[in-house]
Motif scaffolding. Structure first.
Motif, PDB file in Angstrom:
ATOM      1  N   VAL A  60      34.238  37.365  39.715  1.00 36.32           N
ATOM      2  CA  VAL A  60      33.905  38.522  38.958  1.00 36.32           C
ATOM      3  C   VAL A  60      32.699  38.368  38.448  1.00 36.32           C
ATOM      4  O   VAL A  60      32.145  37.300  37.783  1.00 36.32           O
ATOM      5  CB  VAL A  60      34.885  38.799  37.846  1.00 36.32           C
ATOM      6  CG1 VAL A  60      34.494  39.946  37.323  1.00 36.32           C
ATOM      7  CG2 VAL A  60      36.476  38.837  38.565  1.00 36.32           C
ATOM      8  N   ALA A 111      39.334  42.994  36.210  1.00 30.20           N
ATOM      9  CA  ALA A 111      39.052  43.027  37.806  1.00 30.20           C
ATOM     10  C   ALA A 111      39.698  44.145  38.416  1.00 30.20           C
ATOM     11  O   ALA A 111      40.791  44.497  38.031  1.00 30.20           O
ATOM     12  CB  ALA A 111      39.160  41.849  38.120  1.00 30.20           C
ATOM     13  N   GLY A 113      40.536  36.794  37.240  1.00 25.34           N
ATOM     14  CA  GLY A 113      39.858  37.472  38.337  1.00 25.34           C
ATOM     15  C   GLY A 113      40.332  37.161  39.630  1.00 25.34           C
ATOM     16  O   GLY A 113      40.130  37.395  40.722  1.00 25.34           O
TER      17      GLY A 113
END
Length: 169
Positions: A54, A63, A120
């Motif tokens: 990310v 995310a 993420g």
């Protein structure tokens, strides 16, 4: 044999009812709505692929991942959820996103796969489906998943569920 939920006559050896999607396994058998606890950090590092990155400027934002299905569905997700013909969350699942897909062949279980995003990383876990789940990363061999285990996947990965699939973008 008849489904204990809807009464539909089931074919020999059926694991799930084709009409309502209920499991016909004994109550002591694993259910397709069993809650799976998060993997420890060390096990997550050993997941199928490295965590999705990310960008630093997006660290405060959640995310987002796009799931593009072979059945035509296209969904953007940002948290935990369930995918199947008619997913039903268990009491321990909280309020997951529900992604219903059309599968006339009934190869996808009612609640086929669970997914989430952690640090993420997009992960998937087969929920003891009748036809299984496999993961395909471009350039690598396909991996059949173990029900209840979480697998981290990167963008561009294809997840096969029954005779259908979805790409994680």
């Amino acid at each position: 044999m008849r489904c204990k939920t809807c009464g539909t006559t089931l074919p020999e050896g059926a694991m799930f009812c084709g009409e309502c999607g209920s499991s016909v396994l004994a109550a002591s058998a694993l259910s397709d709505t069993q809650h799976v606890e998060p993997l420890p950090v060390a096990a997550r590092r050993e997941a199928l692929t490295a965590p999705a990155r990310v960008p630093a400027r997006a660290s405060a934002a959640r995310a987002l991942f796009r799931l593009v299905f072979s059945t035509g569905e296209n969904v953007v997700v940002s948290g935990p959820g369930l995918i199947g013909r008619n997913p039903v969350p268990g009491s321990a699942d909280g309020s997951p996103e529900i992604v219903r897909i059309v599968d006339p062949q009934l190869s996808v279980s009612k609640t086929h796969v669970e997914f989430g995003i952690e640090d993420g990383l997009f992960w998937v876990s087969d929920r003891h489906s009748g036809n299984g789940t496999s993961i395909s990363v471009p350039g690598e061999e396909s991996l059949d998943t173990v029900p209840g285990e979480r697998y981290g996947v990167v963008r561009g990965t294809r997840i096969r569920i029954g005779e259908q699939f979805f790409d994680v973008l």
